[in-house]
Every structure is written in C-alpha cells, then in structure tokens.
Design a protein around this motif. Structure first.
Motif, PDB file in Angstrom:
ATOM      1  N   ALA A  33      12.296  67.861 -28.623  1.00 11.42           N
ATOM      2  CA  ALA A  33      13.884  68.040 -29.204  1.00 11.42           C
ATOM      3  C   ALA A  33      13.991  68.801 -30.554  1.00 11.42           C
ATOM      4  N   GLU A  34      12.978  68.447 -31.291  1.00 13.70           N
ATOM      5  CA  GLU A  34      12.824  68.762 -32.689  1.00 13.70           C
ATOM      6  C   GLU A  34      12.709  70.759 -32.530  1.00 13.70           C
ATOM      7  N   ALA A  35      11.811  71.002 -31.495  1.00 16.49           N
ATOM      8  CA  ALA A  35      11.637  72.300 -31.108  1.00 16.49           C
ATOM      9  C   ALA A  35      12.787  73.074 -30.742  1.00 16.49           C
ATOM     10  N   ARG A  36      13.481  72.406 -29.816  1.00 17.59           N
ATOM     11  CA  ARG A  36      14.576  73.021 -29.021  1.00 17.59           C
ATOM     12  C   ARG A  36      15.831  73.337 -30.230  1.00 17.59           C
ATOM     13  N   ALA A  37      15.739  72.373 -31.146  1.00 13.52           N
ATOM     14  CA  ALA A  37      16.882  72.280 -32.120  1.00 13.52           C
ATOM     15  C   ALA A  37      16.506  73.777 -33.160  1.00 13.52           C
TER      16      ALA A  37
END
Length: 475
Positions: free
Chosen positions: A55-59
């Motif tokens: 999720a952090e990477a997609r953000a």
C-alpha cells in the motif's frame, strides 16, 4: 521482475525517476525475493506487513520521485533506531521495542526516499563478528548455509548477496562493515571517522572508534550511499567536509603497500594470503606498483590500545547491563566481559592507550606520503560454522579473547582511516574472501576510486552470485 533485482540501485533509481518502473513493481519483486530466500538465510528481521508495504509503495507510484532511494525497499541495520519499526539491538531486553523516532542514519535514508521495510540482523549489541542473537537467531552465509555471514553487519551483507537489498547501511567498530562484506562477496566501506556523523546521544567526544557506513554490490553503489549518509550533524563535534563523487581512475602508478599478516603477528587460515596476493598481482597487471612492507608498528601495542579504549567505551555506555541483575541475566557474556574490563581500567591506562593511538596515527600519516593505499586481508579466517560463538584457534594459535580473531582490522579502525573491503575470490570450497584497501584520513574517494577500478576489472558480486540466487533465477 527478476532482472530488476540484479540492477544497481543507480539503474533502479533512474528507472523510477523516469517513470519506467513503478515503486509498487519494485516492492512486489522485492517481497517475492524475500519470501523465496530469507527463510534459508535469515538476513532480514522485523519485516513489516507485506500488505502495508504494498500500500505504501502504490501510494508512491503517482508521487513525483524525490531522492536517490525513492520507492526502494530498504532493510536498516538493527543497531539503528527506526521510527515505527521494531529495533532490538539483538537483545531480549528490547525484543518488542518500537522506537518513536529515527536515528540519524534512518532519517537520512527516509529523506532520500527509501521505504523502510524491515531490519538487517546483527549480533547482540553488535559485539562479535558473527550475526546471531537470542531474538532472531543466526544469519547464514549465502554461499554455504552451514557457515556464518560475519558481523556485525552480517544481515546486511547476506541481504546484498542474495538480492534482498540493492544497497545497505552498516556500522564498523571492529571490522563490522569489512568482515561480513568479505564473507559474502560484496563491498563494505568504513569511511574516515566523522564523515558519517554520530547521533547526539551519550558521549560524542571520546567515542571515536565506531562509524556508520555503506555496503553494496558495486563501488559506485557504496559511494552514492555514502553521500546520502554523510554530512554534518551540528549537534556533535569533529565535522568532516563531504567529498565530491569522483571515482574514475585507473591503477597505473598507484602505489600500494602490502602488509600481509603484519610480519606473522596476525594468524591466518591457509589460502587467505595467497588469494590476496593473487589479487595484488592482478592489480600490478593493471598498472599498480605493489611493495611488501615490514610491520610498520608493533601489533601488540595496537591491540593493547584497542582493547583498552574499546572496553572503556563499552563500560561507559553499557554499565547498567552489568549492574542490574535482571538485565545481566539477559545479556551475552561477551558484553559483560567488555563492561567488566572497562570498569577495571585506570585513567592512566586509558591515557597510555590514547598515546599509542596518537603515535600510530602520526606514523601512518608518514606512510601515506609514500603509498596511495595500504592493503591487508579483510579477515583472518574463512566463514566459519554457524554453531560457533567465535573461532577459538587460527592455524594452531589460540585466540585469547572473543574478538582476537579479527585483529587484522585494528590498524584502520584504531585511527579512523577509510577502508574498503573488496572481494578477491573464493576458496577451493567456494567460500568468499575480501581484502582491505586502506587510505589516508580524509582520502575516502581515493580509496573508492581504487575499488572502482578493481570492480570494473573483476565484478565478483555479479560474476559469482550465491547458489541460492542462481537457483531462484532459473525458476
């Protein structure tokens, strides 16, 4: 995706900044590699939840990239406090500790865009060059899982070798960047003391033996991470100017002093000196001038100074571990020994140790009027069995302390010289080894330039990755 794991961090960073690769793609490839490799090696610990990391990477996918490490998963050494990510120092006393703020190294990595995904394994309190502790167990050598990966940056070195890290931070008091780099066929660089500043905690005037530093699979990677970590911290003394990135040089006319086993003072397992001398012959073929040197200073004086100053600092910083019975019962005996040695010292013995250190610094400075670099092996033993606490004997010579087997790193460590461990090949059993290239104080880019020329000629980490990596690549 697998090809991405082989890219240098510079290549990966360029692809992310050019929007050719998304941070979520990088994270997915990294998580798959960790799942495939880490259970066998145990290099990475305190790993964050994969869904949270994705999720952090997609953000980050749609965020304007910033910093060299933008969107790149990073395991920080478990001796560095990381905000919101468990940090244990390998001690059961801190098994569930989650810091509320970053140490300076972690803060600088985040500022450069790194995604802190977990920690790299260490010995308890970073003491002893063998990465095992009662919280996470032992880190295994990727080239032979029955052997250790060295330490205290053993988790970092093993993660680099197995493509679970593109680049890594480490720290080095007594060879902790150099020994594991040698054991895992990667590069580990101890910078000039003060170039990577300390945190403003505890003593920052006398504590001048240990430093943070970079590790990588190429010298360019090491140099670029050094520039992320370096730079003044105004809260601590002895600032150093950050050098320009200047690696391009060849070895023609480079003057190298070969110190070997320091005239027999440093016991060596068979084959280590031979491998280093073969590497030096290759450097000669590249144009370097190599000259064998007699011991330039009494080894026993260096050792006496080292153990005195090290014990003094350990006693000062860790005294509470020995004096509190509950903490003492959960602290490794080597740490208790260090503290007790330090508590027994007189002010006069510390002063005398500092005088020896001062005389060696002056003598070494004169050596660098004649030589561009001094060279020693990075370790005195090949990677050893994981169930040993430490090598108790080398080539028939008994070791009288838990860290005597690492004595070869002391000449650089004692006076804060820049020292790069470069890979030099393998034993008949396929175990890696490295060689220290040591430069004058402040001569970091000169040392890294020698290493860059060596890497371009050899590319050991790329040419001979661990069997685990070869196996996963063929799937």
């Amino acid at each position: 995706m697998k090809a991405m794991l082989e890219w240098s961090p510079t290549e990966l960073s360029a692809a992310i900044h050019a929007r050719k690769v998304a941070p979520s793609e990088v994270m997915a490839a990294w998580l798959a590699q960790v799942e495939a490799i880490n259970p066998a090696v145990n290099a990475l610990v305190s790993l964050r939840d994969p869904d949270a990391l994705m999720a952090e990477a997609r953000a980050l996918d749609d965020v304007q990239p910033h910093g060299w490490l933008h969107g790149i998963p990073f395991g920080v050494k478990d001796l560095v406090a990381t905000k919101g990510v468990r940090t244990t120092w390998g001690s059961p006393l801190f098994a569930d500790h989650v810091p509320v703020r970053d140490d300076l190294v972690a803060a600088r990595l985040r500022a450069s865009g790194a995604v802190i995904a977990g920690k790299t394994n260490v010995p308890e309190w970073g003491q002893g060059s063998h990465s095992f502790n009662p919280v996470f167990g032992v880190t295994r050598n990727p080239y032979d899982l029955s052997r250790g990966a060295g330490g205290s940056s053993g988790g970092a070195a093993a993660a680099l070798a197995t493509r679970m890290a593109w680049v890594a931070d480490g720290s080095d008091m007594m060879g902790s960047l150099r020994n594991p780099a040698a054991f895992c066929n990667v590069y580990g660089f101890r910078p000039t003391w003060g170039l990577v500043p300390q945190d403003a905690e505890g003593d920052s005037y006398l504590s001048t033996l240990s430093t943070e530093g970079p590790m990588g699979r190429s010298v360019e990677d090491v140099a670029r991470l050094l520039l992320v970590l370096a730079g003044e911290n105004p809260e601590v003394p002895f600032p150093r100017a950050v050098p320009d990135l200047a690696l391009d040089r060849d070895l023609r006319g480079c003057r190298i002093g070969w110190l070997g086993d320091w005239g027999g003072a440093y016991a060596m397992e068979p084959g280590i000196l031979d491998l280093c001398e073969a590497a030096l012959r290759q450097m000669e073929a590249m144009g370097a001038v190599v000259e064998p040197l007699a011991p330039p200073f009494p080894a026993e004086k260096l050792w006496s100074s080292w153990v005195t100053l090290r014990a003094m600092l350990n006693a000062g910083g860790k005294r509470a571990l020995a004096e509190d019975p509950a903490k003492r019962a959960q602290t490794k005996p080597e740490t208790i020994w260090e503290i007790e040695q330090g508590l027994s010292l007189s002010a006069q013995s510390v002063y005398e140790a500092s005088v020896i250190r001062s005389r060696w610094h002056a003598h070494a400075a004169r050596l660098f009027d004649r030589y561009d670099a001094l060279v020693l092996p990075s370790a005195q033993v090949w990677p050893f069995p994981v169930d040993w606490r430490w090598p108790e004997e080398i080539a028939g010579r008994k070791m009288d302390t838990y860290h005597r087997w690492m004595e070869v790193v002391i000449p650089a460590s004692l006076i804060g010289l820049p020292a790069l461990s470069v890979p030099v090949g393998f034993s008949d059993r396929g175990l890696p080894m490295g060689m220290q290239v040591i430069g004058r104080s402040g001569g970091d880019m000169g040392v890294l330039g020698i290493g860059q020329a060596w890497h371009r000629a050899t590319e050991w980490p790329q040419r001979r990755p661990p069997p685990l990596v070869q196996a996963t690549a063929s799937r």
